[in-house]
Design an enzyme around this catalytic site. Sequence first.
Site, short mmCIF file in Angstrom:
data_model
loop_
_atom_site.label_atom_id
_atom_site.label_comp_id
_atom_site.label_asym_id
_atom_site.label_seq_id
_atom_site.Cartn_x
_atom_site.Cartn_y
_atom_site.Cartn_z
N ASP A 44 20.89 30.37 12.75
CA ASP A 44 22.28 30.56 13.18
C ASP A 44 23.09 31.18 12.04
OD1 ASP A 44 22.45 28.35 11.55
OD2 ASP A 44 23.57 27.10 12.98
N SER A 45 22.43 31.40 10.88
CA SER A 45 23.06 32.19 9.82
C SER A 45 23.34 33.60 10.33
CB SER A 45 22.14 32.26 8.58
OG SER A 45 20.83 32.64 8.94
N LYS A 113 14.79 24.45 15.68
CA LYS A 113 15.27 23.73 14.51
C LYS A 113 16.65 23.15 14.82
CE LYS A 113 16.98 25.83 10.64
NZ LYS A 113 18.31 25.22 10.49
N GLU A 115 19.92 20.51 12.87
CA GLU A 115 20.40 19.99 11.58
C GLU A 115 20.71 18.49 11.66
OE1 GLU A 115 23.71 22.27 10.10
OE2 GLU A 115 22.56 24.16 10.12
N GLU A 182 17.86 21.90 2.14
CA GLU A 182 18.75 22.94 1.62
C GLU A 182 19.65 22.39 0.52
OE1 GLU A 182 20.71 25.41 4.51
OE2 GLU A 182 21.99 26.36 3.00
#
Length: 293
Positions: A44-45, A113, A115, A182
Site C-alpha cells: 500500500d506504499s 499482508k 499490519e 519495519e
Amino acid sequence: MKLSLPALREMKRDGRPIVMITAYDHPSARIVDAAGVDLVLVGDSAANVVLGHESTVPATMDEMTMLTAAVNRGVENALVIGDLPFMSYQVSDAEAVANAGRLIKDGGADVVKLEGAGPSLERVRALVSAGIGVMGHIGLTPQTATALGGHKAQGRQADAARRLFLDAISLERAGCFALVLEAVPAPVATTISRRLAIPTIGIGSGPGTDGQVLVLHDMLGIRSSDGPQPRFVKHYAEVGDVMKGAIERYATEVRGGEYPAAEHTYSMPPEEVEAFERAIGAGSIEENALADW
Ligand code: KIV
C-alpha cells in the site's frame, strides 16, 4: 515454478536470505521477477510512491486490487503478496476475509499482508481458517504511524522491545507464514528472527532478519517527494535522474527538429503520394473533400 510457502520456510531453515521487493505495475513486475527476487509485495506504499498521497492511509481496495492484478500478470516465479489497505480488515473478520479474497480472486495475489498484532490476531486466524496465507507486519506500521508518533523506529526501549517480541510470537501462533519487521532495532529484530520458526523480512531492521524488503522506487532513486528518506534506504541506481535526462533530451530534439528522423517515420510509395495529392486537389478542403464526405 512459483515459490511455495514450505519452500520459504526451507530458505529460513537453510539460512538462505529471502529477497523481497515491492512492485505496482506490469513492466516493473516483469523486471523484478526476471531479476530473481523471491517475493513481490504490491504494497500500500503505492499510495505514496505512485499515487502521490502523503501516507498509505488513502489506499483503497479498488486501487490495490487493480495494482495487484497488473503485477500478477507480470510475475511467473516470485510469490505475489497483496497488501490489505487501511480499513479493509480492521472492522470485522468477515470484511477481512472478503477483502483478502478479492485481492486473491480478482487481483491474483498468492497471499496477503496486514499490519499490527493485538486486534489483528483475530483477523489473521480468520484469514488462515479461510485458507488464505497471511504475512504479518509489526514495528513501524505505516497505516497507524500517527498513533505511533510518526515514522520512527519502534521498540528502542526494553519494554517496547519486549512487546514487539510478544507480538511476533502471537502472530506466528495465529498462523502467519512470515513477518515483516519495519524500523526495529537490529538486536531486537535478530532475537525475534532467531526465536520464530517462520521467516522474518526486515526493512530498516538490520542484517539479522531472514530476508530484506525495499520499496522499488526508493531503491531505484525515483523520488515521489523532496523530503528526507529513511536511513535504511539505499539507492542501487538513480533511475529518476536517467528518466529526467532522457525526457530532457527528447524535448530538446523535438524543439530542435531532430526527432523524429527518417528512421522513425513511415514512408509511402511516391505514386501513392501523388495520387493522394491529386485526390485532395488544390482547392480548399470544404470545396473538394468535405463536400463528398
Ligand atoms: O507497503 C509497503 O511497501 C510495505 C513494505 C514497506 C513492507 O508494507
